[in-house]
Each structure stands twice: as structure tokens, then as C-alpha cells.
Design a protein around this motif. Sequence first.
Motif, PDB file in Angstrom:
ATOM      1  N   THR A 175      72.770   6.176  28.151  1.00 51.12           N
ATOM      2  CA  THR A 175      73.919   6.808  26.887  1.00 51.12           C
ATOM      3  C   THR A 175      72.675   6.066  25.510  1.00 51.12           C
ATOM      4  N   ASP A 176      71.677   5.411  26.288  1.00 50.82           N
ATOM      5  CA  ASP A 176      71.051   4.398  25.374  1.00 50.82           C
ATOM      6  C   ASP A 176      69.671   3.938  25.087  1.00 50.82           C
ATOM      7  N   VAL A 177      68.806   4.710  25.124  1.00 48.36           N
ATOM      8  CA  VAL A 177      67.251   4.527  24.992  1.00 48.36           C
ATOM      9  C   VAL A 177      67.020   3.456  24.263  1.00 48.36           C
ATOM     10  N   VAL A 178      67.378   3.785  23.312  1.00 53.06           N
ATOM     11  CA  VAL A 178      66.988   2.276  23.052  1.00 53.06           C
ATOM     12  C   VAL A 178      67.423   1.133  23.761  1.00 53.06           C
ATOM     13  N   ASP A 179      68.212   0.581  23.797  1.00 54.91           N
ATOM     14  CA  ASP A 179      68.956  -0.086  24.486  1.00 54.91           C
ATOM     15  C   ASP A 179      68.191  -1.018  25.711  1.00 54.91           C
ATOM     16  N   MET A 180      67.703   0.590  26.440  1.00 49.02           N
ATOM     17  CA  MET A 180      66.614   0.706  27.330  1.00 49.02           C
ATOM     18  C   MET A 180      65.157   0.050  27.558  1.00 49.02           C
ATOM     19  N   ASP A 194      64.682  -9.838  22.199  1.00 53.48           N
ATOM     20  CA  ASP A 194      65.042  -8.936  22.965  1.00 53.48           C
ATOM     21  C   ASP A 194      66.793  -8.401  22.919  1.00 53.48           C
ATOM     22  N   ALA A 195      67.013  -9.268  24.330  1.00 51.32           N
ATOM     23  CA  ALA A 195      67.952  -9.449  25.420  1.00 51.32           C
ATOM     24  C   ALA A 195      69.143  -9.556  23.936  1.00 51.32           C
ATOM     25  N   THR A 196      69.136  -9.863  22.936  1.00 48.95           N
ATOM     26  CA  THR A 196      70.357 -10.129  22.081  1.00 48.95           C
ATOM     27  C   THR A 196      70.868  -8.916  21.520  1.00 48.95           C
ATOM     28  N   GLN A 197      69.766  -8.041  21.659  1.00 52.99           N
ATOM     29  CA  GLN A 197      69.606  -6.603  20.925  1.00 52.99           C
ATOM     30  C   GLN A 197      70.551  -6.161  21.777  1.00 52.99           C
ATOM     31  N   VAL A 198      70.506  -5.944  23.454  1.00 57.40           N
ATOM     32  CA  VAL A 198      70.823  -5.232  24.108  1.00 57.40           C
ATOM     33  C   VAL A 198      72.610  -4.994  24.523  1.00 57.40           C
ATOM     34  N   ALA A 199      73.358  -4.269  23.952  1.00 60.31           N
ATOM     35  CA  ALA A 199      74.995  -4.460  24.649  1.00 60.31           C
ATOM     36  C   ALA A 199      75.380  -4.876  25.782  1.00 60.31           C
ATOM     37  N   GLN A 200      76.223  -4.940  25.575  1.00 62.11           N
ATOM     38  CA  GLN A 200      77.123  -5.098  27.188  1.00 62.11           C
ATOM     39  C   GLN A 200      77.634  -3.881  27.466  1.00 62.11           C
ATOM     40  N   GLY A 201      77.812  -3.963  29.085  1.00 64.17           N
ATOM     41  CA  GLY A 201      77.935  -2.111  28.875  1.00 64.17           C
ATOM     42  C   GLY A 201      76.479  -1.932  29.795  1.00 64.17           C
ATOM     43  N   PHE A 202      75.430  -1.948  28.785  1.00 60.25           N
ATOM     44  CA  PHE A 202      74.474  -1.146  29.333  1.00 60.25           C
ATOM     45  C   PHE A 202      74.005  -1.072  30.539  1.00 60.25           C
ATOM     46  N   VAL A 203      73.325   0.104  30.850  1.00 58.72           N
ATOM     47  CA  VAL A 203      72.503   0.263  32.242  1.00 58.72           C
ATOM     48  C   VAL A 203      71.874   1.366  31.937  1.00 58.72           C
ATOM     49  N   ALA A 204      69.761   1.448  32.144  1.00 63.88           N
ATOM     50  CA  ALA A 204      69.779   2.288  33.163  1.00 63.88           C
ATOM     51  C   ALA A 204      69.214   2.617  34.252  1.00 63.88           C
ATOM     52  N   TRP A 205      69.285   4.089  34.677  1.00 64.97           N
ATOM     53  CA  TRP A 205      69.425   4.484  36.388  1.00 64.97           C
ATOM     54  C   TRP A 205      67.623   4.889  36.700  1.00 64.97           C
ATOM     55  N   VAL A 206      67.541   4.448  38.073  1.00 64.31           N
ATOM     56  CA  VAL A 206      67.135   5.531  38.820  1.00 64.31           C
ATOM     57  C   VAL A 206      67.698   6.245  39.779  1.00 64.31           C
ATOM     58  N   THR A 207      67.529   7.739  38.491  1.00 66.57           N
ATOM     59  CA  THR A 207      68.611   8.462  39.564  1.00 66.57           C
ATOM     60  C   THR A 207      68.012   8.796  40.663  1.00 66.57           C
ATOM     61  N   ARG A 208      68.781   9.774  42.091  1.00 67.57           N
ATOM     62  CA  ARG A 208      67.867   9.859  43.419  1.00 67.57           C
ATOM     63  C   ARG A 208      69.225  11.081  43.808  1.00 67.57           C
ATOM     64  N   ASN A 209      68.368  11.780  44.235  1.00 64.73           N
ATOM     65  CA  ASN A 209      69.075  13.141  44.587  1.00 64.73           C
ATOM     66  C   ASN A 209      68.811  13.135  46.454  1.00 64.73           C
ATOM     67  N   ALA A 210      70.124  13.656  47.170  1.00 67.11           N
ATOM     68  CA  ALA A 210      70.543  13.495  48.583  1.00 67.11           C
ATOM     69  C   ALA A 210      69.935  15.072  48.918  1.00 67.11           C
ATOM     70  N   LEU A 257      58.945   1.846  21.423  1.00 68.94           N
ATOM     71  CA  LEU A 257      60.524   1.857  20.836  1.00 68.94           C
ATOM     72  C   LEU A 257      59.837   2.388  19.012  1.00 68.94           C
ATOM     73  N   GLY A 258      58.730   2.297  18.428  1.00 69.77           N
ATOM     74  CA  GLY A 258      58.636   2.997  16.967  1.00 69.77           C
ATOM     75  C   GLY A 258      58.656   4.921  17.585  1.00 69.77           C
ATOM     76  N   HIS A 259      58.214   5.078  18.288  1.00 69.29           N
ATOM     77  CA  HIS A 259      58.083   6.693  18.595  1.00 69.29           C
ATOM     78  C   HIS A 259      59.837   7.090  18.651  1.00 69.29           C
ATOM     79  N   ILE A 260      60.565   6.187  19.574  1.00 70.22           N
ATOM     80  CA  ILE A 260      62.243   6.644  19.066  1.00 70.22           C
ATOM     81  C   ILE A 260      63.296   6.618  18.106  1.00 70.22           C
ATOM     82  N   GLN A 261      62.726   5.279  17.549  1.00 71.56           N
ATOM     83  CA  GLN A 261      62.828   5.311  16.141  1.00 71.56           C
ATOM     84  C   GLN A 261      62.950   5.924  14.843  1.00 71.56           C
ATOM     85  N   THR A 262      61.777   7.164  15.051  1.00 72.70           N
ATOM     86  CA  THR A 262      61.777   7.947  14.596  1.00 72.70           C
ATOM     87  C   THR A 262      62.140   8.894  15.419  1.00 72.70           C
ATOM     88  N   HIS A 263      62.813   8.994  16.494  1.00 72.60           N
ATOM     89  CA  HIS A 263      62.953   9.990  16.565  1.00 72.60           C
ATOM     90  C   HIS A 263      64.749   9.632  16.314  1.00 72.60           C
TER      91      HIS A 263
END
Length: 334
Positions: free
Chosen positions: A92-97, A118-134, A63-69
Amino acid sequence: GLINFDSREQMLGVSALYSSIAYTLFGEHLCEITFSSAGAVAGKLKTPTETLAVGEGWLTTALGHIQTHISDFVAAGGTDAEARALPYSITTDVVDMIYALRARTRWAMGDATGAVSDATQVAQGFVAWVTRNAGLEDERENHVWLMHGETAANLYADVAGPVDWWTDPLGTAPGAPWPLFVDSLGIAGPQALIPFTGYRELAIEDATGRAVDVAGNAITIGAGSTLDSRVDVQFGAELTDGNTGWVQQKYATAGEAIALVKWQEMAFIRAMADPANAAARINEVRTAAGLTNVTYAPAGDEITNMILEEVRREHFLESRLWPWKIRHQLTADP
């Protein structure tokens, strides 16, 4: 230069974020673990709380590194949205992640106050994915689809129904039915199923918004109820062994991404931490999914049952029910 990163701080933040995930998963699921890294702790057995604490530390570092970035990126003329996004559509939001994963970690540690913060900081609609490739290595494909796909070639198992048998761990009644639900008047109801098992024809009562009855059994389709679209399974497919079975419809290809963490889990954490407002949190999730809201007034164990039933439905085939079972000492094995 930095590949897929805009700054050193972003790279350090994402590296710390990814480092945390393994520790959280191990801490949620394993009774004890040892690390092979050098130092005084090498080889020492770690408790779940100790393991989770390592994950929490990595997330705080991230969180510290990302906020600085983000601050530096915006100051240089970039946008806040660009600074928060991760490549490959992971989120779309690594901070929420970071906040969401730290809320999950703190909840598993028993830190309800920190988890809710922490949970209250996360916006409704947020999702982080484990991407897959066929079509690449097997490890990169969606293994749920590979086991529960659309054709007999990769339909090795069908979706399970509710379990109405059990083996008494004390050996007093092996193979006997699960104990019947008995109400406050001492009247036994219909034969009880093992709670939180079965994913076929799950439904929600139209009049009350119930997904689980007073005995802890899931509501299934019938008069006055509507199928829960989050648990989309269909009967009629030919399995690899030649039998006909129930098939999941959630993942359509081997390249479909799987949710790693999403805002609905934050609602469940907040619901469990604040029973008086649990129904309101559940209704946020229901409304977003286009489902009937909870209108009955759960109390006592009914509140816990309501939340856990939502957890298993919302996170169907996302591997999130098991750590909630461990956290709340459930005896069922869905």
C-alpha cells in the motif's frame, strides 16, 4: 497506454525499484559476482559492497521518480494513498518499500547511519509482498508450502530441531559436541546447542521476556514460558517418506504471498545500531505480535543474541536470517 501504471514516472520508478532487488540479494549473499551488461565494467568481478552500491543507486533513482509521480498524481486530483499503492496488493506504500529496501541495502554495506535514516522513514505496519499463485507455473507457487505443506503428497521435509552436534572445521574433534557455555566463574553449564538453530517449540519466558538464554540458546516451551506464535509448527503429520514429522503452519496454500520486506526488519536494524535502546525496539515488534515484552536487561553479547533470535523468529520461512548471519559473521547454519 501504460498497463497497471498511472504515469510514466510511476513506471520508471517501479522499474528502478525492481531492478534494485536482484543486486541487493546478490550483494547480501555472494562473495563476488560479474555482470554481463555492456560497458567498461562488463566481466569485472564485483565485491559485495560494489554490487550493493548498484542496488542502492537504483533505489535512489526509484525514489525520485515515485516522489514526482505522487506529486503530479495528487495535483491532478488523485489521493496520496492511491499514488503510493502498487497493483496486485504488493504494497500500500511504495515509498516505504523503497526506504525499507534501501535501509536493508545500506545495512548490508555497513552504512549504519544511512540504514537507520531510511529505517526511521518506514511506518509501523508496513509490508511488501512477493505474490504467489496456485495452479499456474511452478515458479509462481509458494515453494515453502510445496516442500513443507499439509499433506504427505508435498511434505518432503519437516521443520528442523536444534543442532547439538558439530564438525570441528580444524579436524581436532570431529563430531564432538559444541563447546559448553562457561560463565564468569568458570562453571560449565548444560551442553550447549549450536546457537540460532532449531524451530520446534520456540517459546518466550513469561517473567522476563527472554527468547534466548545467556549462552545464546533459544528458549523452548516449558514451565513459565509461552509458545512464540510467530514460529507455528506442529508435530504429527505424515511426511512423503512415511515418517512422522514437524510441519510449518505459516503458509496454508501454494498461492499464499511471502513477505519481501517489512517494518519489523527496520526495528531490528535500529536495534542493532543503537544497543542502548535495543530492547525498546524489540518490544515494538513484540507488542505488535501480542507477545511478552523484554523486561530483563541484556548487556554485551546478550544484546546481539536477543536481536538475532528475534530476526530468525520474526522472519521464519522468509529467507532473511542468512544475510544477517553473513553481516554479523555467525558460524551457525540454521
